[in-house]
Design a protein around this motif. Structure first.
Motif, PDB file in Angstrom:
ATOM      1  N   CYS A  80       0.797  -1.221   0.000  1.00  0.00           N
ATOM      2  CA  CYS A  80       0.000   0.000   0.000  1.00  0.00           C
ATOM      3  C   CYS A  80       0.834   1.277   0.000  1.00  0.00           C
ATOM      4  CB  CYS A  80      -0.924   0.033   1.217  1.00  0.00           C
ATOM      5  SG  CYS A  80      -1.562  -1.581   1.713  1.00  0.00           S
ATOM      6  N   CYS A  83       1.449   3.843  -2.990  1.00  0.00           N
ATOM      7  CA  CYS A  83       0.435   4.853  -3.326  1.00  0.00           C
ATOM      8  C   CYS A  83       0.034   5.705  -2.114  1.00  0.00           C
ATOM      9  CB  CYS A  83      -0.819   4.191  -3.863  1.00  0.00           C
ATOM     10  SG  CYS A  83      -0.602   3.428  -5.471  1.00  0.00           S
ATOM     11  N   HIS A  84      -0.054   5.078  -0.933  1.00  0.00           N
ATOM     12  CA  HIS A  84      -0.655   5.758   0.220  1.00  0.00           C
ATOM     13  C   HIS A  84       0.352   6.363   1.187  1.00  0.00           C
ATOM     14  CE1 HIS A  84      -4.788   4.808  -0.709  1.00  0.00           C
ATOM     15  NE2 HIS A  84      -4.503   3.542  -0.876  1.00  0.00           N
ATOM     16  N   PRO A 100      -8.999   9.711  -8.892  1.00  0.00           N
ATOM     17  CA  PRO A 100      -8.732  10.643  -7.791  1.00  0.00           C
ATOM     18  C   PRO A 100      -7.399  10.333  -7.113  1.00  0.00           C
ATOM     19  CG  PRO A 100     -10.367   8.996  -7.158  1.00  0.00           C
ATOM     20  CD  PRO A 100     -10.085   8.765  -8.598  1.00  0.00           C
ATOM     21  N   LYS A 123     -13.213  -2.005   1.112  1.00  0.00           N
ATOM     22  CA  LYS A 123     -12.508  -1.267   0.055  1.00  0.00           C
ATOM     23  C   LYS A 123     -11.238  -1.995  -0.366  1.00  0.00           C
ATOM     24  CE  LYS A 123     -14.242   3.248   1.459  1.00  0.00           C
ATOM     25  NZ  LYS A 123     -13.934   4.495   2.186  1.00  0.00           N
ATOM     26  N   MET A 133      -7.450   2.450  -6.926  1.00  0.00           N
ATOM     27  CA  MET A 133      -7.478   1.541  -5.778  1.00  0.00           C
ATOM     28  C   MET A 133      -7.783   0.112  -6.227  1.00  0.00           C
ATOM     29  SD  MET A 133      -7.180   0.935  -2.633  1.00  0.00           S
ATOM     30  CE  MET A 133      -7.568  -0.468  -1.620  1.00  0.00           C
TER      31      MET A 133
END
Ligand code: HEC
Length: 186
Positions: A80, A83-84, A100, A123, A133
């Motif tokens: 993750c 990206c996060h 987004p 999610k 995502m």
């Protein structure tokens, strides 16, 4: 009645024709860097919210023990963070290049600590359509998805050993620009 029906049919044709022109003449945004379409954000939010209300699990099968949070930190670092982002690092440049944007899940602004773990679980398991995502259903076990969901739920109150495990792994050493010189034979 006849007039009303005719009016209705003409109205529908005009809307459909307008949408057709909008999408086929390059007016609709397609670049990740473009502005959203009219109502895009609102509709996408509403659709996701309605689905989550119905489908996200309400009970959590794991406890946020240090062991589970540490396992979640491993899952996060490998799957993750690209990206996060990470708690003690600059925001992900790739995440901000998406549309987004990928929320930076360890910043005050973007944390999901208020979301029930079941919502985050949904999610991560299913992904979010038409965004960057991904679905991790095939990449992670159910237990791993719960562990990373609990990690994000506790993101602002993690035990120090878990925060310590969330450090960016150094980028692989750059390949040498030129092949190493041949050893000299004498
Ligand atoms: C390739 C990039 C990418 C990867 C890898 C990725 N995500 Fe995402 N994620 C996104 C994007 C983009 C969004 C924003 C979607 C939106 O706005 O609807 C998102 C949204 C989310 C959200 C919703 C945030 C909110 O504010 O509601 C959560 C939670 C999440 N990701 C968790 C994860 C976890 C956990 C992983 C790793 C298992 C992961 N993501 C991996 C790109 C990524």
């Amino acid at each position: 009645m006849g007039r009303f029906l005719l009016g209705l049919i003409i109205g529908i044709c005009l809307v459909a024709g307008g949408a057709f022109i909008y999408f086929t003449t390059g007016m609709a945004p397609v670049a990740a860097t473009a502005q959203p379409m009219p109502f895009e954000r609102l509709l996408a939010k509403k659709a996701l919210h309605a689905k989550l209300q119905a489908d996200a699990p309400k009970t959590v099968p794991l406890q946020p023990t240090t062991q589970n949070l540490l396992a979640g930190a491993m899952v996060y670092s490998h799957n993750c963070a690209f990206c996060h982002g990470m708690p003690q690092a600059a925001p992900s440049v790739e995440g901000s290049g998406m549309f987004p944007h990928a929320p930076q899940l360890f910043t005050q602004r973007d944390m999901v600590t208020d979301d029930p773990p079941g919502v985050t679980y949904w999610k991560v398991k299913n992904g979010i359509r038409l965004t960057g995502m991904p679905s991790f259903q095939k990449a992670l076990t159910d237990q791993q998805i719960w562990q990373v969901s609990l990690l994000l739920r506790e993101a602002d109150k993690l035990p120090p050993e878990v925060t310590a495990a969330l450090v960016p792994t150094p980028a692989p050493a750059a390949a040498p620009a030129k092949p190493a010189p041949e050893p000299k034979h004498r």
